[in-house]
Write an enzyme that holds these catalytic residues in place. Structure first.
Site, PDB file in Angstrom:
ATOM      1  N   HIS A 151       0.809  -1.213   0.000  1.00 15.75           N
ATOM      2  CA  HIS A 151       0.000   0.000   0.000  1.00 15.75           C
ATOM      3  C   HIS A 151       0.846   1.267   0.000  1.00 15.75           C
ATOM      4  CE1 HIS A 151      -3.469   2.461   0.287  1.00 15.75           C
ATOM      5  NE2 HIS A 151      -4.238   1.602   0.890  1.00 15.75           N
ATOM      6  N   ASP A 396     -10.756  -6.520 -18.489  1.00 16.35           N
ATOM      7  CA  ASP A 396     -10.977  -7.414 -19.625  1.00 16.35           C
ATOM      8  C   ASP A 396      -9.620  -7.821 -20.203  1.00 16.35           C
ATOM      9  OD1 ASP A 396     -11.760  -8.762 -21.879  1.00 16.35           O
ATOM     10  OD2 ASP A 396     -12.638  -7.023 -22.901  1.00 16.35           O
TER      11      ASP A 396
END
Length: 451
Positions: A151, A396
């Protein structure tokens, strides 16, 4: 779940001279652990070779993801940093198969102990690699792609940008662009810098003798919480249908966003499940919300016009008496959430960037994040994050495969809430919650009630 590791490899960093990149002030305020997300794609899918070839083409645009994390500490010693170029650690990639089951056997994707086998094991604070990936290929041709990123190198928006760039490369789209700007030199403070807010009190805790004494003076009950059995913290997934969300918004007077409404509802229900409202009448609870500063700094010279890779997130906080929250109406709780978020505005973000310019020198005082909860217990508070607008649900990788589920990896911290767009028929919102098991069972029983 039978997960068999086939190969472990490291995608090397770009062939460039080593360079130490100090953490930005946003990085210093970020949690010091890896964030793991699982993405499930129905078949057909690209081959592992195609995924790795595209990854090798994409990573040079994101140097921090192949950097090495260098932890330092102690008085007068330089702060942690990332080492890019040839001194980097590269990205760790694991290829695995799940030969004994089809992906459909594990859908809809929901928290379970078996999912831990689908992502790299990350020892808290110990992994040198900023980015770790695991590609799990099922017997049916479906895959679960696990991404674990530290992070302090990237927030959700930055990781979404990287994942879409990788997906574009797999589909044959051009990714031949210059590296995305990153690091402190890409953040521009005002001249001269000026802090309009007290960030030591909000984002950082100065390591002073008085602060250390305050820690030592904690009551025994809090001290005992420092030893948490993380196996007693359950991860659950609530599914709020589109109709349920619409009814919540109607009860909140149709004045608040989906996130403000649903997070306020979950905050109330967790408070009730924890029975905070039935004990001490003065018990208080708060909700912390991650706020993305990119939109708030739009139109300024603070961030590069061509984008920025890293962290640009601060935490908004609002609180209430537990009894008032539990017995009050949803609209009032949503109003508190909205007020907290709006208080962390563009002026606040600019002040924080200026704070970084004033306190960012090596050898300066050590800055400890105020959000650090090493015990893994947020109670009586809640920490809510929105993935509703990250576009993770639009990933995708081509070949006709479809994203059929995405989910945070195991979260061993009581009180964490993540809102995600649901991929089920009919849409709605999926709400990931990490909570003590005894409270999680009560939450499941009341999560869909309107009172």
């Amino acid at each position: 779940m039978d997960v068999q590791v086939q190969r472990t490899l490291v995608m090397p960093p770009p062939a460039a001279p080593s360079a130490e990149v100090p953490l930005t002030v946003f990085d210093l305020a970020a949690p010091t652990y890896h964030v793991t997300v699982l993405f499930a794609f129905s078949p057909p899918n690209p081959t592992n070779q195609a995924l790795l070839y595209a990854l090798a083409a994409t990573l040079p645009c994101f140097p921090l993801l192949t950097a090495a994390r260098l932890d330092r500490g102690g008085p007068g010693v330089a702060r942690p940093c990332h080492v890019t170029g040839e001194g980097g650690a590269g990205a760790l990639v694991i290829e695995a198969t799940v030969p004994s089951s089809a992906l459909s056997d594990h859908l809809p994707l929901a928290p379970s102990p078996g999912l831990a086998r689908l992502h790299p094991k990350v020892a808290r604070g110990a992994a040198r690699h900023v980015l770790m990936l695991q590609i799990n290929r099922f017997a049916c041709g479906g895959i679960v792609l696990a991404s674990s990123a530290h992070h302090q190198a990237a927030d959700g928006h930055s990781m979404t940008t990287f994942l879409h760039a990788w997906a574009d490369a797999v589909r044959g789209l051009d990714v031949g662009r210059a590296p995305v700007p990153y690091g402190p030199t890409a953040l521009v403070s005002r001249r001269p810098p000026r802090c309009e807010f007290e960030h030591h009190a909000a984002e950082f805790l100065p390591l002073s003798s008085s602060h250390a004494a305050a820690r030592e003076d904690k009551p025994p009950a809090e001290a005992d919480d420092r030893h948490v059995d993380h196996s007693e913290i359950a991860n659950v997934l609530l599914h709020d249908t589109s109709e349920f969300v619409a009814e919540l918004k109607r009860r909140a007077q149709d004045k608040y966003t989906t996130f403000e409404t649903v997070s306020a509802h979950v905050w109330r229900k967790i408070t009730i499940a924890r029975r905070l409202s039935t004990g001490d009448g003065d018990a208080c609870t708060s909700i912390r919300v991650a706020v993305n500063g990119r939109g708030r700094l739009a139109g300024t010279d603070t961030l590069p016009a061509e984008g920025f890779f890293g962290n640009v997130v601060l935490t908004a906080t609002c609180g209430a008496r537990a009894a008032d929250l539990a017995s009050g109406i949803l609209a009032d709780a949503a109003a508190l959430v909205r007020a907290g978020i709006r208080a962390v505005d563009g002026r606040y973000f600019q002040s924080f960037v200026d704070f970084g310019a004033l306190h960012g020198g090596e050898g300066d005082e050590e800055l400890e994040p105020a959000c650090a909860d090493e015990a893994g217990v947020l109670s009586p508070d809640v920490e809510a994050d929105s993935w509703l607008h990250l576009d993770l649900h639009r990933l995708d990788f081509g070949c006709g495969g479809r994203l059929v589920g995405f989910l945070p990896g195991k979260v061993p911290q009581d009180g964490v809430v993540v809102l995600m767009p649901s991929l089920r028929n009919g849409g709605g919102v999926d709400v990931f919650v990490a909570l003590w098991k005894k409270h999680a069972s009560e939450l499941n029983a009341i999560a869909y009630t309107m009172d």
